[in-house]
Design an enzyme around this catalytic site. Structure first.
Site, PDB file in Angstrom:
ATOM      1  N   ASP A  28      -2.436   6.321   2.140  1.00  0.00           N
ATOM      2  CA  ASP A  28      -2.964   5.317   3.061  1.00  0.00           C
ATOM      3  C   ASP A  28      -3.825   4.297   2.326  1.00  0.00           C
ATOM      4  O   ASP A  28      -4.169   4.455   1.151  1.00  0.00           O
ATOM      5  CB  ASP A  28      -3.815   5.986   4.148  1.00  0.00           C
ATOM      6  CG  ASP A  28      -2.987   6.838   5.096  1.00  0.00           C
ATOM      7  OD1 ASP A  28      -1.772   6.580   5.215  1.00  0.00           O
ATOM      8  OD2 ASP A  28      -3.553   7.755   5.712  1.00  0.00           O
TER       9      ASP A  28
ATOM     10  N   TYR B 165      -4.158  17.503  -3.265  1.00  0.00           N
ATOM     11  CA  TYR B 165      -5.154  16.449  -3.092  1.00  0.00           C
ATOM     12  C   TYR B 165      -6.562  16.993  -3.335  1.00  0.00           C
ATOM     13  O   TYR B 165      -6.818  18.189  -3.157  1.00  0.00           O
ATOM     14  CB  TYR B 165      -5.117  15.899  -1.659  1.00  0.00           C
ATOM     15  CG  TYR B 165      -3.980  14.963  -1.351  1.00  0.00           C
ATOM     16  CD1 TYR B 165      -4.154  13.581  -1.419  1.00  0.00           C
ATOM     17  CD2 TYR B 165      -2.738  15.451  -0.958  1.00  0.00           C
ATOM     18  CE1 TYR B 165      -3.114  12.710  -1.105  1.00  0.00           C
ATOM     19  CE2 TYR B 165      -1.694  14.589  -0.644  1.00  0.00           C
ATOM     20  CZ  TYR B 165      -1.892  13.218  -0.721  1.00  0.00           C
ATOM     21  OH  TYR B 165      -0.867  12.364  -0.414  1.00  0.00           O
TER      22      TYR B 165
END
Length: 297
Positions: free
Chosen positions: A60, A139
């Site tokens: 994003d 992540y």
């Protein structure tokens, strides 16, 4: 699979996502994919069409990456344009030189975009697909609370939080979410997309400087899933949400206001894992199949 006669190139990419409107190309916005494809267009301007990138995980706006993976396909004319020897001098380059030339040429174009680094370019083995062949994505999310040293040099990849957080409570809560589940509560839904994922690991630690780091690994993540899971644990660490409530929220499969989705800039895609070469095509076929939950889920 690549078109007949084409050559697939794997790119390993790192980027600072601060000033990008995410990975995916969007008209009128500066994106990571858009900048790399513009570089490819410049290199191959006499040998169109410009290849399109397929990525392991679309990040994003504001999200960073150290271990992003993408691929694109070159047709025979484009391959020849990159490896040919100019003006008849020298010996013909070996086929393995193609990836080296791609990295060199693309890196030269992107020198004007210092937020993007092509860490490696390689010839993709048969069956490789950056998105569908992946076994997992990992992540990290960084939070500097009042117990941590606030380093202004790390401010673009660390979220500053105004309260002390209980890392033990956050770890206990995170561990309850491991496994194959429908994570609709923790995802921003997209039409036609499944929210069933296998969360393989979710751990919290404090680094020596006191910064809280969440590490999450899954077969794949749906939109905003990592930041939502982290936000739920932050609410637990603040004492505003009971740790066992995270499972109840997951089972309800509905968006909620009981926690906040965290800001994007604390999140970094660290690594994408793939099987051995012989298993790449098999894994891609498995991933394309629609995910289903066990009957008791």
């Amino acid at each position: 699979m690549p078109p007949a006669g084409s050559t697939r190139i794997r790119l390993d990419v790192a980027y600072d996502g601060t000033d990008f409107f995410g990975w995916a190309t969007q008209p009128g916005f500066r994106t990571v994919q858009g900048q790399i494809e513009e570089g490819l267009s410049s290199i191959l301007k006499r040998h169109q069409p410009t290849p399109s990138l397929v990525v392991a995980g679309r990040t994003d706006s504001g999200v960073h990456a150290l271990g992003q993976v993408a691929h694109f396909d070159l047709n025979p004319d484009q391959v020849h344009s990159l490896v040919r020897v100019k003006r008849g001098k020298g010996k013909p380059k070996r086929p393995t030189d193609l990836a080296t030339m791609v990295q060199r040429r693309l890196g030269g174009i992107l020198v004007t975009q210092p937020e993007i680094v092509i860490r490696r370019a390689t010839l993709a083995p048969p069956g490789f697909d950056a998105r569908f062949s992946a076994l997992w994505r990992r992540y990290e999310y960084r939070i500097s609370d009042t117990l941590a040293l606030r380093d202004p040099l790390q401010r673009m990849r660390t979220t500053w939080h105004g309260f002390a957080l209980d890392v033990d409570a956050m770890q206990a809560a995170a561990s309850t979410l491991i496994g194959l589940h429908d994570f609709a509560t923790y995802c921003k839904p997209r039409p036609g997309a499944t929210t069933i994922r296998t969360l393989q690991s979710f751990d919290w630690r404090r680094d020596p400087d006191g910064v809280l780091v969440a590490t999450l690994q899954a077969d794949a993540f749906c939109h905003s899933m990592v930041r939502a899971l982290v936000g739920a644990c932050v609410s637990v660490g603040e004492g505003r949400l009971a740790g066992d409530r995270l499972v109840d929220l997951r089972i309800e499969r509905a968006r909620t206001s009981e926690f906040k989705v965290m800001q994007a800039h604390g999140l970094t895609l660290m690594e994408v894992g793939y099987p051995e070469d012989a298993g790449l095509a098999i894994r891609a076929a498995q991933t394309r199949a629609r995910r289903e939950l066990p009957e008791d889920e």
